[in-house]
Design an enzyme around this catalytic site. Structure first.
Site, PDB file in Angstrom:
ATOM      1  N   GLY A 239       3.234  19.340 -25.771  1.00 22.83           N
ATOM      2  CA  GLY A 239       2.874  19.542 -27.170  1.00 22.83           C
ATOM      3  C   GLY A 239       1.785  20.541 -27.476  1.00 22.83           C
ATOM      4  CD  GLU A 273       7.017  14.184 -20.593  1.00 30.75           C
ATOM      5  OE1 GLU A 273       7.252  14.435 -21.798  1.00 30.75           O
ATOM      6  OE2 GLU A 273       7.373  13.137 -20.043  1.00 30.75           O
ATOM      7  N   PRO A 274       4.212  19.754 -20.155  1.00 35.85           N
ATOM      8  CG  PRO A 274       2.996  21.268 -18.852  1.00 35.85           C
ATOM      9  CD  PRO A 274       3.479  19.843 -18.884  1.00 35.85           C
ATOM     10  N   GLY A 275       5.691  22.354 -22.080  1.00 34.63           N
ATOM     11  CA  GLY A 275       6.826  23.270 -22.135  1.00 34.63           C
ATOM     12  C   GLY A 275       6.337  24.607 -22.641  1.00 34.63           C
ATOM     13  NE  ARG A 276       5.683  25.193 -28.929  1.00 34.46           N
ATOM     14  CZ  ARG A 276       6.701  25.178 -29.805  1.00 34.46           C
ATOM     15  NH1 ARG A 276       7.202  26.311 -30.254  1.00 34.46           N
ATOM     16  NH2 ARG A 276       7.197  24.042 -30.235  1.00 34.46           N
ATOM     17  NE  ARG A 312      10.245  28.170 -31.654  1.00 33.06           N
ATOM     18  CZ  ARG A 312       9.175  28.434 -32.358  1.00 33.06           C
ATOM     19  NH1 ARG A 312       8.851  29.690 -32.622  1.00 33.06           N
ATOM     20  NH2 ARG A 312       8.394  27.481 -32.789  1.00 33.06           N
ATOM     21  CE1 TYR A 316      12.559  23.401 -35.297  1.00 32.64           C
ATOM     22  CE2 TYR A 316      12.431  25.421 -34.006  1.00 32.64           C
ATOM     23  CZ  TYR A 316      12.821  24.109 -34.133  1.00 32.64           C
ATOM     24  OH  TYR A 316      13.493  23.500 -33.111  1.00 32.64           O
ATOM     25  CB  CYS A 344      28.245  36.622 -41.983  1.00 31.16           C
ATOM     26  SG  CYS A 344      28.868  38.159 -41.317  1.00 31.16           S
ATOM     27  CD  GLU A 345      24.634  30.857 -41.621  1.00 36.44           C
ATOM     28  OE1 GLU A 345      23.659  30.318 -42.189  1.00 36.44           O
ATOM     29  OE2 GLU A 345      25.413  30.254 -40.876  1.00 36.44           O
TER      30      GLU A 345
HETATM   31  N1  LLP Z   1       8.068  16.020 -23.627  1.00 35.58           N
HETATM   32  C1  LLP Z   1       8.942  15.569 -24.539  1.00 35.58           C
HETATM   33  C2  LLP Z   1       9.382  14.176 -24.459  1.00 35.58           C
HETATM   34  C3  LLP Z   1       9.415  16.420 -25.544  1.00 35.58           C
HETATM   35  O1  LLP Z   1      10.271  15.975 -26.453  1.00 35.58           O
HETATM   36  C4  LLP Z   1       8.977  17.773 -25.586  1.00 35.58           C
HETATM   37  C5  LLP Z   1       9.453  18.695 -26.595  1.00 35.58           C
HETATM   38  C6  LLP Z   1       8.074  18.201 -24.591  1.00 35.58           C
HETATM   39  C7  LLP Z   1       7.634  17.295 -23.635  1.00 35.58           C
HETATM   40  C8  LLP Z   1       7.548  19.599 -24.521  1.00 35.58           C
HETATM   41  O2  LLP Z   1       6.797  19.931 -25.632  1.00 35.58           O
HETATM   42  P1  LLP Z   1       6.020  21.330 -25.687  1.00 35.58           P
HETATM   43  O3  LLP Z   1       4.921  21.278 -24.649  1.00 35.58           O
HETATM   44  O4  LLP Z   1       6.991  22.420 -25.401  1.00 35.58           O
HETATM   45  O5  LLP Z   1       5.502  21.391 -27.072  1.00 35.58           O
HETATM   46  N2  LLP Z   1      12.562  23.673 -30.541  1.00 35.58           N
HETATM   47  C9  LLP Z   1      11.238  23.447 -31.067  1.00 35.58           C
HETATM   48  C10 LLP Z   1      10.396  22.571 -30.156  1.00 35.58           C
HETATM   49  C11 LLP Z   1      11.050  21.254 -29.811  1.00 35.58           C
HETATM   50  C12 LLP Z   1      10.198  20.387 -28.910  1.00 35.58           C
HETATM   51  C13 LLP Z   1      10.979  19.230 -28.433  1.00 35.58           C
HETATM   52  N3  LLP Z   1      10.298  18.373 -27.520  1.00 35.58           N
HETATM   53  C14 LLP Z   1      10.579  24.805 -31.331  1.00 35.58           C
HETATM   54  O6  LLP Z   1      11.210  25.823 -31.093  1.00 35.58           O
HETATM   55  O7  LLP Z   1       9.450  24.860 -31.812  1.00 35.58           O
END
Ligand code: LLP
Length: 419
Positions: A239, A273-276, A312, A316, A344-345
């Site tokens: 997050g 659980e870092p993603g972004r 995105r 969003y 086409c949107e």
């Molecule tokens: N853990 C869980 C259970 C999650 O649902 C998520 C993201 C993460 C970890 C990773 O979160 P992060 O560190 O990346 O913020 N498509 C959207 C973001 C959707 C996030 C979904 N869950 C966007 O493009 O902003």
């Protein structure tokens, strides 16, 4: 900090000039920087190197095998939400013992697959899921290691579509109801309760909601332990937000301080659980201008990437910084433009009324911060083939996903032979 920058007026990914790369692979394409990814992982994980911590990259943010393998080699695990993501994580070299399975809708066959590979932990999000997991585990004469994902009812102050920790959201089990679920879970022979998990949302640019959620989890661990429940793992989710434009998101070190302050003395393995924050600024989308079109009151820059490639902004209203590959001369005119794709949107729009140096047809433009939730959310709407993904490492580049071919696109469907 990222490794995309101008060298003599040409935008580079590390030491690779993007005009040359575009000529080689065609446009549009995603480009990931190994050095940036590596740096982000090391910075994030480095804050927890003095303790028992497991960093599990949220595969949903970017599931390219090249990216996953780079992270795997650095010691990173995976947070997955489907059997497909388990398969990708393992194909990239991530050990099942470093995989945590999140998500509200795990099916019996996905559970079976995960149990067969003995993944580290299931984050269970409901009682029915707990019961099904118990049944599947018993049918295999095994136990599933679980954490219950609790919903702390905290407003993460981010976009509504990516807020997950409030009571209106489908995720987790409301904290007041979670204690009986732990009691029940402890009574099930196919379940081995080992932890608590929480994830309140994505792109958080304020640390206060994390602090609130972590404090609630901490108090809850106290309640669980008072009942005699063994809690060994605390999964604090992902997050952490990143800068897309001028915003100043919290630094990972301050985030780490808060997590440690609340959790360090609990004697648990901390999981993240870092993603972004790992991949977002390690990727860009490179696109070419097809036309510049003047209408009565707008100037449209029509590029060859579209909402199907990077959704995105459409979904969003997300902001992505846009920079030209060839730095324009100082006297190029600056105007308010709409940068749009060919789909086409009307919603196929990357930037509305953005002040840019006006490009010309044929110019290359870069959408920055596209490494997370970019390629993974792409599709083939308007019968547009999935675009190429390229990774760079120093002066080298590698196509880590070839552009989908028209043969593949047309060959996906089957015309029924009714007679
Ligand atoms: N853990 C869980 C259970 C999650 O649902 C998520 C993201 C993460 C970890 C990773 O979160 P992060 O560190 O990346 O913020 N498509 C959207 C973001 C959707 C996030 C979904 N869950 C966007 O493009 O902003």
């Amino acid at each position: 900090m990222d490794h995309f920058h101008y060298v003599n007026g040409v935008y580079h990914a590390e030491d690779v000039a993007l005009d040359a790369l575009a000529a080689q692979v065609g446009t549009p394409f995603y480009c990931y920087s190994t050095a940036t990814l590596t740096r982000h992982y090391k910075v994030f994980s480095g804050h927890f190197s003095d303790m028992d911590a497991k960093i599990c990259f949220a595969v949903k943010a970017n599931s390219n095998l090249g990216v996953l393998n780079t992270l795997s080699k650095l010691g990173c695990g995976a947070d997955v939400v489907s059997e497909g993501e388990i398969r990708l994580a393992m194909a990239a070299g991530i050990k099942p013992s470093d995989i945590v399975f999140s998500g509200v809708g795990k099916t019996a066959s996905e559970m079976a697959y995960a149990l067969d590979h003995n993944i580290f932990q299931f984050n269970v999000e409901s009682e029915p899921e707990l019961e099904l997991l118990n049944d599947v585990a018993l049918s295999k004469n095994t136990k599933a290691r679980i954490a219950v994902r609790v919903n702390p009812d905290v407003d993460p102050r981010t976009h509504a579509k990516i807020s997950t920790g409030q009571k209106e959201s489908k995720f987790g089990i409301a904290m007041p109801n979670a204690l009986p679920v732990y009691r029940y879970a402890s009574s099930l022979r196919g379940i081995d309760v080992q932890g608590v998990s929480v994830h309140i949302g994505s792109q958080l640019t304020n640390l206060e909601p994390f602090a609130q959620a972590f404090a609630r989890v901490r108090a809850f661990v106290g309640e669980l332990r008072a009942e005699g429940c063994t809690i060994k793992t605390l999964d604090l989710g992902g997050g952490l937000g990143i800068p897309y434009g001028q915003e100043e998101p919290p630094m990972p070190d301050v985030y780490a301080e808060i997590a440690k302050r609340e959790m360090k003395d609990l004697g648990c393995t901390l999981m993240f659980e870092p993603g972004r924050v790992l991949v977002g600024n390690a990727g860009i989308l490179v696109s070419r201008v097809v036309y510049v079109k003047k209408s009565t009151n707008r100037l449209f820059v029509i590029v060859d990437a579209a909402m199907n490639d990077l959704i995105r902004p459409t979904l969003y209203g997300a902001y992505h910084d846009i920079v030209p590959v060839i730095a324009p001369s100082g006297n190029a005119s600056t105007e308010l433009v709409d940068v749009v794709g060919p789909v086409c949107e009307t919603g196929d729009i990357f930037a509305e009324q953005r002040l840019l140096k006006v490009p010309a047809a044929g110019d290359l433009m870069v959408f920055r911060s596209a490494g997370a939730y970019g390629a993974v959310m792409s599709g083939t709407y308007n019968a547009r083939p999935l675009i190429a993904e390229v990774m760079v490492n120093g002066g080298k580049s590698a196509i880590v996903r070839p552009r989908q071919t028209y043969e593949d696109l047309v060959g996906r469907d089957v015309i029924p032979q009714w007679d």
